[in-house]
Design a protein around this motif. Structure first.
Motif, PDB file in Angstrom:
ATOM      1  N   LEU A 128       0.825  -1.214   0.000  1.00  0.00           N
ATOM      2  CA  LEU A 128       0.000   0.000   0.000  1.00  0.00           C
ATOM      3  C   LEU A 128       0.860   1.266   0.000  1.00  0.00           C
ATOM      4  CD1 LEU A 128      -2.948  -0.901   2.448  1.00  0.00           C
ATOM      5  CD2 LEU A 128      -2.948  -0.867  -0.053  1.00  0.00           C
ATOM      6  N   VAL A 136      -4.068   1.796   8.796  1.00  0.00           N
ATOM      7  CA  VAL A 136      -5.044   1.367   7.799  1.00  0.00           C
ATOM      8  C   VAL A 136      -6.362   1.082   8.488  1.00  0.00           C
ATOM      9  CG1 VAL A 136      -3.393   0.344   6.176  1.00  0.00           C
ATOM     10  CG2 VAL A 136      -4.319  -1.054   8.039  1.00  0.00           C
ATOM     11  N   HIS A 138      -9.015  -1.564   8.890  1.00  0.00           N
ATOM     12  CA  HIS A 138      -9.071  -3.018   8.720  1.00  0.00           C
ATOM     13  C   HIS A 138     -10.508  -3.479   8.900  1.00  0.00           C
ATOM     14  CE1 HIS A 138      -7.967  -7.272  10.295  1.00  0.00           C
ATOM     15  NE2 HIS A 138      -8.331  -7.286   9.047  1.00  0.00           N
ATOM     16  N   ASN A 155     -10.125  -6.805   4.440  1.00  0.00           N
ATOM     17  CA  ASN A 155      -9.659  -5.646   3.659  1.00  0.00           C
ATOM     18  C   ASN A 155      -8.815  -4.721   4.517  1.00  0.00           C
ATOM     19  OD1 ASN A 155     -12.670  -6.292   2.869  1.00  0.00           O
ATOM     20  ND2 ASN A 155     -11.679  -5.571   1.011  1.00  0.00           N
ATOM     21  N   VAL A 157      -7.508  -0.720   4.092  1.00  0.00           N
ATOM     22  CA  VAL A 157      -7.630   0.487   3.271  1.00  0.00           C
ATOM     23  C   VAL A 157      -6.745   1.572   3.875  1.00  0.00           C
ATOM     24  CG1 VAL A 157      -9.241   2.169   2.290  1.00  0.00           C
ATOM     25  CG2 VAL A 157     -10.059  -0.120   2.884  1.00  0.00           C
ATOM     26  N   ARG A 158      -6.018   2.283   3.035  1.00  0.00           N
ATOM     27  CA  ARG A 158      -5.163   3.372   3.533  1.00  0.00           C
ATOM     28  C   ARG A 158      -6.009   4.408   4.260  1.00  0.00           C
ATOM     29  NH1 ARG A 158       0.037   5.429   0.355  1.00  0.00           N
ATOM     30  NH2 ARG A 158      -0.335   7.068   1.874  1.00  0.00           N
ATOM     31  N   LEU A 175     -17.889  -1.746   0.515  1.00  0.00           N
ATOM     32  CA  LEU A 175     -16.644  -0.994   0.671  1.00  0.00           C
ATOM     33  C   LEU A 175     -16.370  -0.116  -0.552  1.00  0.00           C
ATOM     34  CD1 LEU A 175     -14.109  -0.342   2.258  1.00  0.00           C
ATOM     35  CD2 LEU A 175     -13.058  -2.403   1.326  1.00  0.00           C
ATOM     36  N   LEU A 179     -16.051   3.965  -0.830  1.00  0.00           N
ATOM     37  CA  LEU A 179     -14.839   4.604  -1.374  1.00  0.00           C
ATOM     38  C   LEU A 179     -15.194   5.514  -2.544  1.00  0.00           C
ATOM     39  CD1 LEU A 179     -12.252   1.637  -1.378  1.00  0.00           C
ATOM     40  CD2 LEU A 179     -12.541   3.439   0.329  1.00  0.00           C
ATOM     41  N   THR A 222      -5.715  -2.911  -4.963  1.00  0.00           N
ATOM     42  CA  THR A 222      -6.514  -1.998  -5.788  1.00  0.00           C
ATOM     43  C   THR A 222      -5.820  -0.645  -5.857  1.00  0.00           C
ATOM     44  OG1 THR A 222      -8.482  -3.097  -4.920  1.00  0.00           O
ATOM     45  CG2 THR A 222      -8.829  -1.020  -6.094  1.00  0.00           C
ATOM     46  N   GLU A 231      -6.130  -0.104  -1.517  1.00  0.00           N
ATOM     47  CA  GLU A 231      -6.753  -1.193  -0.753  1.00  0.00           C
ATOM     48  C   GLU A 231      -6.057  -2.503  -1.032  1.00  0.00           C
ATOM     49  OE1 GLU A 231      -9.728  -4.545  -0.553  1.00  0.00           O
ATOM     50  OE2 GLU A 231      -8.852  -3.700  -2.366  1.00  0.00           O
ATOM     51  N   TYR A 232      -5.898  -3.311   0.020  1.00  0.00           N
ATOM     52  CA  TYR A 232      -5.359  -4.669  -0.094  1.00  0.00           C
ATOM     53  C   TYR A 232      -6.393  -5.603   0.498  1.00  0.00           C
ATOM     54  CZ  TYR A 232      -2.770  -8.865   1.027  1.00  0.00           C
ATOM     55  OH  TYR A 232      -2.375 -10.172   1.105  1.00  0.00           O
ATOM     56  N   SER A 233      -6.609  -6.752  -0.141  1.00  0.00           N
ATOM     57  CA  SER A 233      -7.526  -7.702   0.500  1.00  0.00           C
ATOM     58  C   SER A 233      -7.144  -9.146   0.296  1.00  0.00           C
ATOM     59  CB  SER A 233      -8.978  -7.479   0.058  1.00  0.00           C
ATOM     60  OG  SER A 233      -9.067  -7.267  -1.317  1.00  0.00           O
TER      61      SER A 233
END
Lengths: 251, 251
Positions: A128, A136, A138, A155, A157-158, A175, A179, A222, A231-233
């Motif tokens: 990220l 983040v 979570h 997930n 997210v920053r 989500l 966003l 993402t 975003e990381y998931s």
């Protein structure tokens, strides 16, 4: 020539109506896997000729099975055996599972298991592009359909890009919806990687599977249209209930 | 601010050259998963400033790691940590694994395990719209890279459409290559479904995995441009060696 539709023959003297006999014979073929998911039936006139019945009788038999959800008709393409699993196109389009469910009319429930601001694991922070000591949002969620768990989503997210995101109720909101809709972010691209994993104790409990059972694992990063990762998931999918499906063209 | 590149500091008095110290520190970060696959490094000027070395020194350190295959540079996008698994885009495009390997310069070997004309299992016959007593060309292959098995493929092709296909040497030729190149078939579309499965004894032996290990399973039906189904396949993928990857755009 293909054999007629049924192993049994139609019994015109039976107390069961002919269309109901035909429905039952098709139901059996589907139940035994002889006609698998996505099998395309012959056309109504062909079926009627094979069986020596009227086209109206065939149509009535098929209508019963369509109502039961075993068959579905696609305009201009024919009648197909329905797949009993969900088949989202998430490997082919940057839609989310909730969007795919919604577009298919599938009702689902979301249970929020974890949500809040945290310091992410180092690999997540790296992917990220997170500043040191950056936090983040979570979010761990379980998605179920008809009371059965289908996916476990985790997930990250920053948080600096979406201040206040921890105030939203993600049992009701999606989500990506928050966003894009609330924060006005322009989601551009994502890398999604699919692999098979053994269910850990945590995943197994959530998806109601034995520990070690095979689960479909999806990892995603993402990016916004400006190239920043947002975003990381990690997503674990119950493979007997949901199969990732792509309809592809050669050229 | 992100911490400097290395936990250790650069030792200007050491007998090891500074660029080699930097390479080693990056190598460690990658080895420990701190910089995961697909992580994008800072730019060369930023790295140089962080480390207090010249840009040339940074470039030399990166060059070593690029040569080792740990990093790769993408023009206009930056320097990334290489993924150690193959990442074909077979969920996103109707390319075949052999085409994806070829386009990435991956060398692979194909071992033909079974080939010949057979009567197919009933579900395969149904999906291929096969006439009763129709036969299919059945081809089982194992694909390996660097001596390690990666995928087990089992294909069924409608034999009536491709007379004589059993004469080809599929340890050298690709199946789609023969269908399109020799038989002049126009492959149009395919449905590909991905799920996680437990390795059966047969799959486990072929992929050198324990029985019951999770494997990525791909089921495919391929159609010609005129709508006729031509090919059905089951593919089992060693998930630690190959991960199906999609790079997707939101709009």
């Amino acid at each position: 020539m293909e054999p007629p539709i049924a192993d049994g023959v139609i019994n015109r003297g039976a107390p069961v109506a002919i269309h109901a006999q035909i429905s039952e014979q098709i139901r059996n073929r589907i139940a035994h896997g002889e006609w698998p998911a996505h099998y395309r039936l012959k056309s109504e006139p062909e079926l009627a000729a094979d069986l020596g019945v009227s086209r109206g009788t065939v149509r009535r038999a098929l209508a019963t099975l369509i109502e039961e959800g075993l068959l579905r008709q696609v305009r201009g393409r024919g009648t197909f055996v329905t797949s009993m699993t969900f088949e989202p196109s998430i490997a082919q389009r940057l839609s989310t599972l909730s969007e795919d469910f919604a577009s298919q009319g599938v009702l689902f429930d979301t249970t929020v298991l974890t949500h809040g601001l945290v310091t992410p694991p180092q690999p997540v922070a790296a992917l990220l592009d997170l500043p040191a000591l950056g936090s983040v949002f979570h979010l761990d969620r379980l998605r179920s359909t008809a009371g059965e768990p289908v996916t476990l989503l985790s997930n990250f997210v920053r948080a600096d890009v979406v201040p206040g995101i921890e105030e939203f109720d993600f049992s009701e909101l999606s989500l990506f919806g928050v966003l894009e809709g609330h924060f006005g972010l322009k989601i551009g691209t994502a890398r999604r990687t699919f692999s098979a994993e053994s269910a850990t104790a945590e995943v197994a409990e959530a998806l109601q599977l034995p520990v070690g059972a095979p689960v479909q694992y999806l990892q995603q990063v993402t990016y916004l249209t400006d190239g920043r990762p947002i975003e990381y998931s990690d997503v674990w999918i119950h493979s007997e209930r949901l199969k990732v499906t792509s309809l592809l063209s050669r050229r």
